[in-house]
Write an enzyme that holds these catalytic residues in place. Structure first.
Site, mmCIF file in Angstrom:
data_model
loop_
_atom_site.group_PDB
_atom_site.id
_atom_site.type_symbol
_atom_site.label_atom_id
_atom_site.label_comp_id
_atom_site.label_asym_id
_atom_site.label_seq_id
_atom_site.Cartn_x
_atom_site.Cartn_y
_atom_site.Cartn_z
ATOM 1 N N TYR A 1 8.723 -15.084 35.361
ATOM 2 C CA TYR A 1 8.375 -13.830 35.233
ATOM 3 C C TYR A 1 6.851 -13.704 34.004
ATOM 4 O O TYR A 1 7.096 -14.451 33.016
ATOM 5 C CB TYR A 1 9.472 -13.067 34.615
ATOM 6 C CG TYR A 1 10.523 -12.858 35.751
ATOM 7 C CD1 TYR A 1 10.706 -11.740 35.878
ATOM 8 C CD2 TYR A 1 11.743 -13.735 35.808
ATOM 9 C CE1 TYR A 1 11.490 -11.180 37.279
ATOM 10 C CE2 TYR A 1 12.417 -13.743 36.834
ATOM 11 C CZ TYR A 1 12.282 -12.437 37.832
ATOM 12 O OH TYR A 1 13.094 -11.593 38.814
ATOM 13 N N HIS B 1 15.669 -2.646 45.683
ATOM 14 C CA HIS B 1 15.423 -4.382 45.302
ATOM 15 C C HIS B 1 16.265 -4.808 45.027
ATOM 16 O O HIS B 1 17.429 -4.604 44.271
ATOM 17 C CB HIS B 1 14.559 -4.344 44.455
ATOM 18 C CG HIS B 1 13.587 -5.773 43.620
ATOM 19 N ND1 HIS B 1 12.411 -6.057 44.511
ATOM 20 C CD2 HIS B 1 13.877 -6.534 42.883
ATOM 21 C CE1 HIS B 1 12.464 -7.052 44.483
ATOM 22 N NE2 HIS B 1 12.935 -8.218 43.286
#
Length: 409
Positions: A210, A392
């Protein structure tokens, strides 16, 4: 001069063909970055069939397929088509148990409608049922569909002898719930845009990363409306970038331009709290741009977000090293303010290491609640209207839904 005119003529004919297909089908997408392989489609829920057209800049064979969630050839449901030198067209329903040439299916479930070669392009139109009943075909279902494509500049040697593809790739597409082109509002006459892109970062050679980068919205003296937000995925990185989130945040101006691994010790303390803040924009694999209705816009300037953090999730299961990426998001805005301001409402339950599922459970429910104290303080008395949503989940998830109910006292 003759060559120049010929090139212009070919380009004009290709553009005209694309415009005709765009008008004939509800949706379209380029399956490759160079827009050499265009796909057009219409879903017919009543008949449970999909009509497809592909327009490819080649005069050789074309491959098109539906892949399992891997996005790879093994296990895929494919077709190969071409138009030979005598003008005869072919479309073969095949399946791929391995990475070799897909095998011819004994049950041909793709119906060829038409095929032609013109000005260096091959255009093929065909259809199939959502569920053909053939175990060699994959069922078309709602959600993200992994499409695979390929082509060569020469026809097959024989109907069963193929030269290796010249180009190939994969793209995740939402076939069922994409907004029809005719329903997308045009961009305003004064539209401008700005980009937030990762600054040529080196993606770590690990499974999941990330990455966080801090940006500042353009400074304007009044208020403008964002009307469209779209992903900018670097060429050939479609399988690497899993999702991008844009968090509205407040931090010291000196942190603007910071770019770090979100989970590293180098992540500035002033940006750590931005992850999980209000989301301004979002994109994930299989999604497209956020397009606001013609009477709605997301404000910025005197009102709305000023500082944001771009969080990019890189999925690198092969642990490749040396990858440089500058993917990001593009924001379109207008100063012609629309009737309504848009906002973002996030619902769900944050995950944590303590969210455990006992063994041997076929179904396990996790509930999250938003009290009336929260909604009363943050929502207007006359309520809000929803015009879009995004769901998601990662590879472990196989179904996600948001039920909407109207509850009254």
């Amino acid at each position: 001069m003759r060559l120049y005119v010929a090139v212009l003529l070919i380009y004009a004919c290709s553009t005209a063909a694309a415009a005709t297909l765009k008008e004939s089908y509800d949706h379209f997408v380029s399956l490759d970055e160079e827009q050499n392989y265009m796909m057009y489609w219409t879903m017919n829920d009543a008949a449970k069939t999909i009509s497809i057209a592909v327009a490819v800049k080649t005069t050789g064979w074309i491959g098109f397929g539906i892949s399992p969630y891997t996005g790879r050839m093994p296990g895929s449901d494919t077709v190969i088509g071409w138009v030979d030198d005598k003008g005869k067209s072919y479309l073969q329903d095949r399946f791929a148990p391995t990475r070799d040439v897909p095998l011819l299916d004994t049950q041909q479930d793709y119906n060829l409608i038409s095929a032609e070669e013109k000005n260096g392009m091959t255009i093929m139109k065909f259809s199939r049922k959502y569920d053909t009943g053939d175990t060699k075909d994959l069922v078309l279902e709602t959600g993200t569909t992994r499409l695979i494509w390929s082509y060569n500049d020469v026809d097959p040697v024989t109907p069963n002898t193929f030269t290796r593809h010249k180009k190939q790739g994969t793209r995740s597409v939402n076939l069922f719930t994409t907004i029809p082109e005719s329903d997308k509002p045009p961009l305003p006459s004064d539209v401008q845009h700005f980009d937030f892109r990762n600054p040529q970062i080196t993606v770590p050679a690990r499974d999941t990363t990330y990455w966080c980068a801090a940006f500042k919205f353009p400074e304007i003296n009044d208020t403008a409306h964002l009307v469209r937000i779209e992903p900018l995925i670097e060429k050939e990185h479609e399988g690497l970038v899993h999702h991008i989130l844009v968090y509205d945040c407040v931090y010291d101006d000196s942190l603007t331009g910071s770019s770090h691994d979100c989970d590293s010790m180098n992540m500035p303390q002033g940006l750590r709290g931005c992850r999980g803040a209000a989301v301004v924009g979002a994109w994930a694999v299989g999604g497209g741009p956020i397009i606001y209705p013609a009477h709605v816009g997301l404000p910025f300037g005197k009102r709305g977000p000023r500082y944001v953090v771009l969080e990019t999730h890189y999925d690198n299961p092969l642990l490749k090293s040396g990858i440089i990426d500058s993917s990001g998001m593009r924001f379109y805005y207008t100063r012609q303010l629309r009737k309504y301001d848009a906002g973002v409402l996030e619902v769900g339950r944050l995950t944590s290491p303590f969210m455990l599922i006992p063994e041997d459970q076929r179904n396990w429910q996790v509930a999250g609640y938003c009290s009336e104290n929260c909604t009363r303080e943050n929502l207007p008395p006359d309520g809000i209207k929803f015009f879009g949503g995004m769901l998601h989940t990662h590879l472990t998830g196989n179904l996600i839904a948001t039920p909407v109910c109207y509850c009254y006292d």
